[in-house]
Scaffold this motif. Structure first.
Motif, PDB file in Angstrom:
ATOM      1  N   GLY A 111      51.105  -0.351  21.596  1.00 31.45           N
ATOM      2  CA  GLY A 111      50.385  -1.064  22.631  1.00 31.45           C
ATOM      3  C   GLY A 111      51.227  -1.420  23.827  1.00 31.45           C
ATOM      4  N   LEU A 112      50.529  -1.900  24.824  1.00 35.04           N
ATOM      5  CA  LEU A 112      51.115  -2.359  26.074  1.00 35.04           C
ATOM      6  C   LEU A 112      50.449  -3.674  26.419  1.00 35.04           C
ATOM      7  CD1 LEU A 112      52.618  -1.988  28.831  1.00 35.04           C
ATOM      8  CD2 LEU A 112      50.561  -0.796  29.597  1.00 35.04           C
ATOM      9  N   ARG A 113      51.248  -4.661  26.791  1.00 36.00           N
ATOM     10  CA  ARG A 113      50.692  -5.970  27.143  1.00 36.00           C
ATOM     11  C   ARG A 113      51.298  -6.451  28.454  1.00 36.00           C
ATOM     12  NH1 ARG A 113      51.688 -10.154  22.686  1.00 36.00           N
ATOM     13  NH2 ARG A 113      49.985  -9.048  21.684  1.00 36.00           N
ATOM     14  N   GLN A 173      46.523  -2.950  26.121  1.00 32.40           N
ATOM     15  CA  GLN A 173      46.054  -1.634  25.693  1.00 32.40           C
ATOM     16  C   GLN A 173      46.585  -1.385  24.286  1.00 32.40           C
ATOM     17  OE1 GLN A 173      45.621   1.736  28.480  1.00 32.40           O
ATOM     18  NE2 GLN A 173      47.301   2.614  27.306  1.00 32.40           N
ATOM     19  N   LEU A 174      45.700  -1.002  23.365  1.00 37.12           N
ATOM     20  CA  LEU A 174      46.056  -0.769  21.969  1.00 37.12           C
ATOM     21  C   LEU A 174      45.662   0.647  21.570  1.00 37.12           C
ATOM     22  CD1 LEU A 174      44.592  -4.075  20.457  1.00 37.12           C
ATOM     23  CD2 LEU A 174      46.991  -3.597  20.981  1.00 37.12           C
ATOM     24  N   THR A 175      46.543   1.327  20.851  1.00 36.04           N
ATOM     25  CA  THR A 175      46.240   2.645  20.315  1.00 36.04           C
ATOM     26  C   THR A 175      46.347   2.582  18.791  1.00 36.04           C
ATOM     27  OG1 THR A 175      47.048   3.761  22.299  1.00 36.04           O
ATOM     28  CG2 THR A 175      46.863   5.084  20.285  1.00 36.04           C
ATOM     29  N   PHE A 176      45.228   2.851  18.119  1.00 34.49           N
ATOM     30  CA  PHE A 176      45.137   2.822  16.663  1.00 34.49           C
ATOM     31  C   PHE A 176      45.187   4.253  16.139  1.00 34.49           C
ATOM     32  CE2 PHE A 176      43.026  -0.920  18.262  1.00 34.49           C
ATOM     33  CZ  PHE A 176      43.436  -1.934  17.405  1.00 34.49           C
ATOM     34  N   TYR A 187      37.219  -5.135  23.571  1.00 38.24           N
ATOM     35  CA  TYR A 187      38.036  -4.083  24.156  1.00 38.24           C
ATOM     36  C   TYR A 187      37.131  -2.911  24.505  1.00 38.24           C
ATOM     37  CZ  TYR A 187      42.318  -6.397  22.601  1.00 38.24           C
ATOM     38  OH  TYR A 187      43.344  -7.272  22.423  1.00 38.24           O
ATOM     39  N   GLU A 188      37.476  -2.216  25.594  1.00 34.75           N
ATOM     40  CA  GLU A 188      36.741  -1.018  25.997  1.00 34.75           C
ATOM     41  C   GLU A 188      37.545   0.212  25.612  1.00 34.75           C
ATOM     42  OE1 GLU A 188      35.429  -1.028  30.100  1.00 34.75           O
ATOM     43  OE2 GLU A 188      35.518  -3.220  30.097  1.00 34.75           O
ATOM     44  N   ARG A 189      36.834   1.279  25.254  1.00 34.14           N
ATOM     45  CA  ARG A 189      37.507   2.515  24.858  1.00 34.14           C
ATOM     46  C   ARG A 189      38.169   3.165  26.066  1.00 34.14           C
ATOM     47  NH1 ARG A 189      37.912   5.408  20.582  1.00 34.14           N
ATOM     48  NH2 ARG A 189      36.132   4.587  19.456  1.00 34.14           N
ATOM     49  N   GLY A 190      39.357   3.725  25.823  1.00 29.67           N
ATOM     50  CA  GLY A 190      40.047   4.519  26.835  1.00 29.67           C
ATOM     51  C   GLY A 190      41.302   3.869  27.372  1.00 29.67           C
ATOM     52  N   GLU A 191      42.120   4.704  27.980  1.00 30.24           N
ATOM     53  CA  GLU A 191      43.344   4.225  28.621  1.00 30.24           C
ATOM     54  C   GLU A 191      43.005   3.646  29.975  1.00 30.24           C
ATOM     55  OE1 GLU A 191      46.578   6.998  28.661  1.00 30.24           O
ATOM     56  OE2 GLU A 191      46.185   7.645  26.611  1.00 30.24           O
ATOM     57  N   GLY A 220      41.965   5.630  18.173  1.00 29.01           N
ATOM     58  CA  GLY A 220      42.036   5.953  19.590  1.00 29.01           C
ATOM     59  C   GLY A 220      42.594   4.784  20.390  1.00 29.01           C
ATOM     60  N   THR A 221      42.406   4.852  21.699  1.00 30.47           N
ATOM     61  CA  THR A 221      42.986   3.868  22.616  1.00 30.47           C
ATOM     62  C   THR A 221      41.903   2.973  23.199  1.00 30.47           C
ATOM     63  OG1 THR A 221      44.788   5.380  23.140  1.00 30.47           O
ATOM     64  CG2 THR A 221      44.385   3.604  24.709  1.00 30.47           C
ATOM     65  N   TRP A 222      42.234   1.686  23.277  1.00 33.54           N
ATOM     66  CA  TRP A 222      41.330   0.647  23.781  1.00 33.54           C
ATOM     67  C   TRP A 222      42.084  -0.229  24.776  1.00 33.54           C
ATOM     68  CZ3 TRP A 222      36.364   0.627  21.903  1.00 33.54           C
ATOM     69  CH2 TRP A 222      36.132   1.395  20.757  1.00 33.54           C
ATOM     70  N   HIS A 223      41.351  -0.826  25.711  1.00 35.24           N
ATOM     71  CA  HIS A 223      41.989  -1.741  26.658  1.00 35.24           C
ATOM     72  C   HIS A 223      41.108  -2.961  26.906  1.00 35.24           C
ATOM     73  CE1 HIS A 223      39.395   0.624  29.332  1.00 35.24           C
ATOM     74  NE2 HIS A 223      39.377  -0.461  30.091  1.00 35.24           N
TER      75      HIS A 223
END
Length: 183
Positions: free
Chosen positions: A78-80, A67-70, A174-178, A51-54
């Motif tokens: 991801g986005l940095r 933001q990372l999506t596994f 990291y916290e879960r979610g976009e 899922g996605t984490w930020h």
């Protein structure tokens, strides 16, 4: 002639035995303990990691958002956004410059991820999250991640590993979610 036949038969028997012993469906691992612990680590944490984490951290002179999506197939996207500013003296008065992007550390990236148990140089076992990613331009790739940090844990709300922007306890949470960066 008789010696040659006996030698030929003996060689065929040795070959047959060696082929039979290698014909196992189970692979032989160089470090079976590491393989077993890696499989256990993956089984325990992969369902939580997917899922996605930020993550966001704002300091006096630096701020970071990531933001990372596994994905289940081992891919990562991801986005940095990383920025910095300086404290300067102008007319005898200290003030901060405007925030500026840190070169080569902003944008989207793609790559791979996995969990692995390995022995460190002292022979002590450690859980690791293996991250490798490049910024989006395939013709001129720049590494966004080539990082094998210690892996803490993952649950329904938190993904923890020793990232670039560690807290005082040595972990990045990291916290879960976009999310979108606050800056």
């Amino acid at each position: 002639m008789k010696k040659i036949k006996i030698l030929s038969i003996a060689m065929m028997m040795v070959t047959a035995l060696s082929l039979t012993s290698c014909n196992s469906s189970e692979p032989e691992w160089a470090d079976s303990e590491a393989h077993e612990k890696t499989e256990q680590l993956r089984e325990q944490y992969t369902p939580f990691i997917l899922g996605t984490w930020h993550y966001e951290k704002v300091l006096e002179k630096k701020r970071a958002f990531e933001q990372l999506t596994f994905n289940a197939d081992g891919t990562l996207s991801g986005l940095r956004k990383w920025q910095t500013r300086q404290l300067v003296t102008i007319d005898g008065k200290e003030q901060y410059t405007d925030w500026e992007d840190i070169p080569d550390e902003n944008g989207t990236f793609i790559g791979t991820w996995s969990l692995q148990w390995e022995r460190n140089v002292k022979g002590v076992g450690e859980n690791r999250i293996i991250l490798y990613a490049q910024w989006g331009d395939k013709n001129n790739p720049i590494i966004a991640y080539s990082h094998n940090p210690l892996f803490g844990y993952a649950d329904t709300t938190t993904l923890q590993f020793a990232g670039y922007w560690q807290n005082s306890d040595g972990w990045t949470n990291y916290e879960r979610g976009e999310a979108e960066p606050s800056f």
